[in-house]
Design a protein around this motif. Structure first.
Motif, short mmCIF file in Angstrom:
data_model
loop_
_atom_site.label_atom_id
_atom_site.label_comp_id
_atom_site.label_asym_id
_atom_site.label_seq_id
_atom_site.Cartn_x
_atom_site.Cartn_y
_atom_site.Cartn_z
N PHE A 106 0.39 -6.31 -5.73
CA PHE A 106 -0.47 -6.12 -4.56
C PHE A 106 -0.52 -4.65 -4.14
O PHE A 106 -1.57 -4.11 -3.84
CB PHE A 106 0.01 -7.01 -3.40
CG PHE A 106 -0.90 -6.98 -2.22
CD1 PHE A 106 -2.15 -7.57 -2.26
CD2 PHE A 106 -0.51 -6.36 -1.05
CE1 PHE A 106 -2.99 -7.54 -1.16
CE2 PHE A 106 -1.34 -6.33 0.07
CZ PHE A 106 -2.59 -6.92 0.01
N LYS A 107 0.65 -4.00 -4.18
CA LYS A 107 0.72 -2.58 -3.83
C LYS A 107 -0.09 -1.72 -4.81
O LYS A 107 -0.80 -0.80 -4.40
CB LYS A 107 2.18 -2.13 -3.82
CG LYS A 107 2.40 -0.73 -3.33
CD LYS A 107 3.88 -0.41 -3.28
CE LYS A 107 4.11 1.01 -2.86
NZ LYS A 107 5.53 1.36 -2.83
N PHE A 108 -0.01 -2.04 -6.11
CA PHE A 108 -0.79 -1.31 -7.12
C PHE A 108 -2.28 -1.46 -6.86
O PHE A 108 -3.04 -0.50 -6.92
CB PHE A 108 -0.44 -1.79 -8.53
CG PHE A 108 -1.31 -1.18 -9.60
CD1 PHE A 108 -1.07 0.12 -10.02
CD2 PHE A 108 -2.37 -1.87 -10.16
CE1 PHE A 108 -1.86 0.71 -10.99
CE2 PHE A 108 -3.17 -1.29 -11.12
CZ PHE A 108 -2.91 0.00 -11.54
N GLU A 116 4.55 -8.59 -4.97
CA GLU A 116 4.48 -7.48 -4.01
C GLU A 116 4.12 -6.16 -4.71
O GLU A 116 3.30 -5.39 -4.21
CB GLU A 116 5.83 -7.34 -3.30
CG GLU A 116 5.84 -6.33 -2.19
CD GLU A 116 7.21 -6.28 -1.50
OE1 GLU A 116 7.70 -5.16 -1.30
OE2 GLU A 116 7.74 -7.35 -1.20
N ASP A 117 4.74 -5.90 -5.87
CA ASP A 117 4.43 -4.69 -6.64
C ASP A 117 2.97 -4.69 -7.10
O ASP A 117 2.29 -3.67 -7.07
CB ASP A 117 5.34 -4.58 -7.86
CG ASP A 117 6.79 -4.41 -7.51
OD1 ASP A 117 7.08 -3.80 -6.46
OD2 ASP A 117 7.64 -4.89 -8.27
N ILE A 165 6.79 0.95 -13.76
CA ILE A 165 7.78 0.47 -12.80
C ILE A 165 9.05 0.19 -13.59
O ILE A 165 9.01 -0.47 -14.63
CB ILE A 165 7.30 -0.80 -12.09
CG1 ILE A 165 5.97 -0.55 -11.39
CG2 ILE A 165 8.33 -1.31 -11.11
CD1 ILE A 165 5.30 -1.81 -10.88
N GLN A 189 -3.81 -2.17 -4.06
CA GLN A 189 -4.19 -1.47 -2.82
C GLN A 189 -4.31 0.04 -3.03
O GLN A 189 -5.22 0.66 -2.50
CB GLN A 189 -3.17 -1.73 -1.72
CG GLN A 189 -3.35 -3.04 -1.03
CD GLN A 189 -2.41 -3.17 0.15
OE1 GLN A 189 -1.28 -2.69 0.12
NE2 GLN A 189 -2.88 -3.82 1.19
N GLU A 190 -3.39 0.61 -3.79
CA GLU A 190 -3.40 2.05 -4.01
C GLU A 190 -4.52 2.45 -4.93
O GLU A 190 -5.07 3.48 -4.90
CB GLU A 190 -2.06 2.51 -4.60
CG GLU A 190 -0.93 2.38 -3.64
CD GLU A 190 0.42 2.70 -4.28
OE1 GLU A 190 0.47 2.99 -5.48
OE2 GLU A 190 1.42 2.65 -3.56
N LYS A 204 0.44 3.05 -13.90
CA LYS A 204 1.72 3.17 -13.22
C LYS A 204 2.79 2.49 -14.05
O LYS A 204 2.55 1.47 -14.69
CB LYS A 204 1.63 2.50 -11.85
CG LYS A 204 2.87 2.60 -11.01
CD LYS A 204 2.64 1.98 -9.64
CE LYS A 204 3.86 2.19 -8.76
NZ LYS A 204 3.64 1.66 -7.41
#
Length: 76
Positions: free
Chosen positions: A71-73, A68-69, A61, A75-76, A59
């Motif tokens: 953690f989101k990566f 936060e970014d 960005i 999780q996805e 990914k």
């Protein structure tokens, strides 16, 4: 399946797009010409994961990555 086949490697890299070198080299007796950017430029973060067999995820960005970014990566 061996334990090493279960490993996943994650790497994050950041790039500043407006950075230039302050010193340049040219042929003896010649001048170096270049354009200096007016702004510092934007930041881009690239994050990716790989295993022994394949690229799992990647990914980009358009800013510096924060918690936060990240953690989101994950999780996805």
């Amino acid at each position: 399946m061996s334990p090493s086949e279960n490993l996943v490697f994650l790497d994050v890299m950041g790039v500043l797009l407006g950075i230039m070198r302050r010193i340049a080299k040219s042929m003896k007796g010649e001048r170096v010409y270049d354009i200096k950017p007016f702004s510092r430029g934007s930041r881009v973060t690239v994050v990716g994961t790989i295993s022994q067999k394949k690229v799992i995820a990647m990914k980009t960005i358009g800013k510096s990555m924060n918690g936060e970014d990240f953690f989101k990566f994950v999780q996805e």
